[in-house]
Design a protein around this motif. Structure first.
Motif, mmCIF file in Angstrom:
data_model
loop_
_atom_site.group_PDB
_atom_site.id
_atom_site.type_symbol
_atom_site.label_atom_id
_atom_site.label_comp_id
_atom_site.label_asym_id
_atom_site.label_seq_id
_atom_site.Cartn_x
_atom_site.Cartn_y
_atom_site.Cartn_z
ATOM 1 N N ILE A 138 4.805 -5.548 -8.749
ATOM 2 C CA ILE A 138 5.212 -6.270 -7.548
ATOM 3 C C ILE A 138 4.421 -7.566 -7.425
ATOM 4 O O ILE A 138 3.274 -7.659 -7.862
ATOM 5 N N GLN A 139 5.066 -8.553 -6.827
ATOM 6 C CA GLN A 139 4.439 -9.833 -6.525
ATOM 7 C C GLN A 139 4.445 -10.008 -5.017
ATOM 8 O O GLN A 139 5.501 -10.022 -4.386
ATOM 9 N N LEU A 140 3.258 -10.139 -4.429
ATOM 10 C CA LEU A 140 3.119 -10.321 -2.989
ATOM 11 C C LEU A 140 2.875 -11.800 -2.701
ATOM 12 O O LEU A 140 1.939 -12.392 -3.256
ATOM 13 N N ASP A 141 3.707 -12.391 -1.881
ATOM 14 C CA ASP A 141 3.480 -13.749 -1.392
ATOM 15 C C ASP A 141 2.885 -13.616 0.005
ATOM 16 O O ASP A 141 3.574 -13.256 0.961
ATOM 17 N N MET A 142 1.580 -13.895 0.113
ATOM 18 C CA MET A 142 0.881 -13.680 1.371
ATOM 19 C C MET A 142 1.211 -14.745 2.409
ATOM 20 O O MET A 142 0.962 -14.548 3.600
ATOM 21 N N VAL A 143 1.736 -15.872 1.968
ATOM 22 C CA VAL A 143 2.127 -16.928 2.906
ATOM 23 C C VAL A 143 3.484 -16.611 3.515
ATOM 24 O O VAL A 143 3.660 -16.618 4.738
ATOM 25 N N ARG B 235 0.830 -1.211 0.000
ATOM 26 C CA ARG B 235 0.000 0.000 0.000
ATOM 27 C C ARG B 235 0.863 1.259 0.000
ATOM 28 O O ARG B 235 0.551 2.235 -0.685
ATOM 29 N N ARG B 236 1.959 1.236 0.755
ATOM 30 C CA ARG B 236 2.850 2.404 0.769
ATOM 31 C C ARG B 236 3.456 2.624 -0.619
ATOM 32 O O ARG B 236 3.555 3.766 -1.086
ATOM 33 N N MET B 237 3.849 1.541 -1.274
ATOM 34 C CA MET B 237 4.451 1.657 -2.598
ATOM 35 C C MET B 237 3.446 2.189 -3.618
ATOM 36 O O MET B 237 3.774 3.027 -4.468
ATOM 37 N N ILE B 238 2.208 1.737 -3.517
ATOM 38 C CA ILE B 238 1.166 2.188 -4.444
ATOM 39 C C ILE B 238 0.861 3.665 -4.233
ATOM 40 O O ILE B 238 0.822 4.450 -5.186
ATOM 41 N N HIS B 239 0.656 4.057 -2.991
ATOM 42 C CA HIS B 239 0.246 5.439 -2.712
ATOM 43 C C HIS B 239 1.374 6.442 -2.894
ATOM 44 O O HIS B 239 1.119 7.622 -3.156
ATOM 45 N N SER B 240 2.605 5.983 -2.785
ATOM 46 C CA SER B 240 3.731 6.892 -3.024
ATOM 47 C C SER B 240 3.940 7.173 -4.506
ATOM 48 O O SER B 240 4.692 8.079 -4.866
ATOM 49 N N GLY B 241 3.287 6.381 -5.354
ATOM 50 C CA GLY B 241 3.474 6.525 -6.794
ATOM 51 C C GLY B 241 4.663 5.762 -7.330
ATOM 52 O O GLY B 241 4.991 5.864 -8.519
ATOM 53 N N GLU B 242 5.315 4.961 -6.465
ATOM 54 C CA GLU B 242 6.514 4.232 -6.880
ATOM 55 C C GLU B 242 6.244 3.267 -8.038
ATOM 56 O O GLU B 242 7.112 3.036 -8.882
ATOM 57 N N LEU B 243 5.040 2.722 -8.091
ATOM 58 C CA LEU B 243 4.702 1.764 -9.146
ATOM 59 C C LEU B 243 4.201 2.444 -10.419
ATOM 60 O O LEU B 243 4.001 1.787 -11.434
ATOM 61 N N GLY B 244 4.006 3.753 -10.337
ATOM 62 C CA GLY B 244 3.417 4.453 -11.474
ATOM 63 C C GLY B 244 1.914 4.267 -11.473
ATOM 64 O O GLY B 244 1.279 4.068 -10.432
ATOM 65 N N GLU B 245 1.325 4.304 -12.652
ATOM 66 C CA GLU B 245 -0.115 4.086 -12.772
ATOM 67 C C GLU B 245 -0.400 2.587 -12.676
ATOM 68 O O GLU B 245 0.227 1.775 -13.349
ATOM 69 N N ILE B 246 -1.348 2.215 -11.823
ATOM 70 C CA ILE B 246 -1.702 0.804 -11.671
ATOM 71 C C ILE B 246 -2.626 0.409 -12.815
ATOM 72 O O ILE B 246 -3.675 1.012 -13.033
ATOM 73 N N THR C 165 9.943 -7.247 -6.637
ATOM 74 C CA THR C 165 9.732 -6.081 -7.501
ATOM 75 C C THR C 165 10.262 -6.371 -8.898
ATOM 76 O O THR C 165 11.348 -6.924 -9.060
ATOM 77 N N VAL C 166 9.489 -6.005 -9.900
ATOM 78 C CA VAL C 166 9.893 -6.143 -11.299
ATOM 79 C C VAL C 166 9.889 -4.753 -11.930
ATOM 80 O O VAL C 166 8.845 -4.106 -12.027
ATOM 81 N N ASP C 167 11.075 -4.274 -12.333
ATOM 82 C CA ASP C 167 11.142 -2.957 -12.965
ATOM 83 C C ASP C 167 12.028 -2.967 -14.206
ATOM 84 O O ASP C 167 12.425 -1.917 -14.709
ATOM 85 N N GLY D 14 2.144 -2.148 -12.473
ATOM 86 C CA GLY D 14 2.216 -0.704 -12.635
ATOM 87 C C GLY D 14 2.989 -0.332 -13.879
ATOM 88 O O GLY D 14 3.698 -1.147 -14.470
ATOM 89 N N THR D 15 2.867 0.921 -14.294
ATOM 90 C CA THR D 15 3.574 1.377 -15.491
ATOM 91 C C THR D 15 5.066 1.568 -15.239
ATOM 92 O O THR D 15 5.871 1.520 -16.169
#
Length: 363
Positions: free
Chosen positions: A252-257, A133-144, A263-265, A247-248
């Protein structure tokens, strides 16, 4: 302010509520209520609190600031209304209600009496979700642009992990577990732009003694921000709990387990050398995440303080955030709107399970 708190329901899930309230320095655990008074007394003896067999007695005898409802979903609405009549803020285990109509009735009743109500969506407070959530809201991922969720290894419909009341749900225990992946996808992707944007498909693959409608499900919808979200949820398969956020600028890939993020950039077209470096970089990131988790577990074993506990236990983290909101008379950290969309998406699956069509049913 100490938030005086009680729990209704002394079943399986109530223990994490009782222990979390008891440990939290902001809350005071004062009572437990269950129709089975012996079960209530057993829980009460562990925490040196008062046992009640009726919610009206609990509300009358205790001056409560907060109530947790941990009973079967079919009982949530009438119990919540009785607490709202008493002016007591609520935290209700998922799913908050069985239908959207019931949720809207609860929402209107709470608004009318100006009493805050919030659902338990604890996985929104997992460390990996908070980081995402921090990465998304900071704009780090660009446009989702999209979110893909894969949630496999869910319970089969005929299991009774939460009690036999789950057998009254069309998808049984399988359906009871669906709110977790659904609200997680809503958290990172956003709410659907409309009911018309939702498509769903279900299948009943297993052979069960009781009659169930589905044990496999897929959802797709477009959010208010034009994010395309796709969710696949299966029972009777090896467990994978993963979320991909595209994101543009980065994905990111989240492993919930394992509670790790990859991160893929990089660009898709890479030389063999760069692909090798990319593989090493991803492996290093994965290892770093595992080491961080190991350190957190080690800290938890050495430290018994609340700040460490809320880092390790997502339920505790939500309890803490909600208790803070009650103290400050602030907005609840998880809204009923999130619960409403969760239930609406489950209703889409129920609708799909009653039709025998080859293409997804659209509502």
């Amino acid at each position: 302010m100490t938030v005086k708190t009680a729990v209704v329901g002394a079943g399986t899930v109530s223990e994490v509520h009782l222990s979390g309230i008891d440990k939290n320095p902001r809350t005071e655990l004062v009572g437990i209520c269950d129709l089975d008074i012996d079960r209530a007394r057993e829980a009460a003896s562990r925490y040196d609190i008062t046992a009640y067999g009726d919610i009206d007695d609990l509300l009358e005898q205790e001056s409560l600031d907060w109530l947790h409802i941990c009973t079967s979903v079919q009982s949530h609405l009438p119990l919540a209304k009785r607490a709202i009549d008493a002016g007591v803020p609520l935290l209700i285990e998922k799913p908050v209600t069985e239908t959207v109509a019931e949720l809207e009735e609860l929402e209107a009743y709470a608004d009318e009496h100006d009493v805050p109500v919030s659902p338990v969506h604890q996985h929104n407070f997992d460390p990996v979700m908070r980081t995402a959530r921090r990465m998304i809201h900071s704009g780090e991922l660009g446009e989702i642009r999209g979110v893909d969720l894969i949630y496999t290894g869910l319970s089969t419909p005929d299991e009774a992990n939460r009690g036999t009341w789950v057998f009254d749900l069309p998808g049984g225990e399988f359906e009871e577990g669906l709110p977790h992946p659904i609200y997680s996808a809503l958290r990172v992707g956003g709410f659907p732009e409309s009911e018309e944007s939702i498509s769903s498909i279900t299948r009943l693959v297993g052979d069960y003694d009781d009659e169930f409608a589905y044990d496999s499900a897929q959802l797709q919808y477009v959010t208010e921000d034009d994010v395309l979200c796709s969710l696949k949820m299966l029972s009777s398969s090896k467990p994978r709990h993963e979320i991909y956020v595209h994101g543009t600028e980065k994905s990111i890939q989240l492993d919930m387990v394992l509670q790790t993020i990859q991160t893929v950039d990089e660009e898709y077209h890479l030389s063999s050398l760069k692909k090798g470096k990319q593989a090493i970089s991803r492996s290093a990131g994965y290892l770093s995440g595992l080491l961080s988790n190991a350190k957190l577990v080690a800290d938890g074993q050495l430290n018994d303080d609340w700040e460490t506990a809320i880092k390790m236990n997502a339920h505790y983290a939500q309890f803490d955030r909600t208790a803070r909101a009650i103290e400050a008379d602030a907005e609840m950290p998880v809204s009923l709107e999130s619960s409403k969309w969760t239930i609406r998406l489950i209703e889409a699956l129920r609708d799909s399970s009653t039709t025998t069509v080859d293409a997804p049913a659209t509502i």
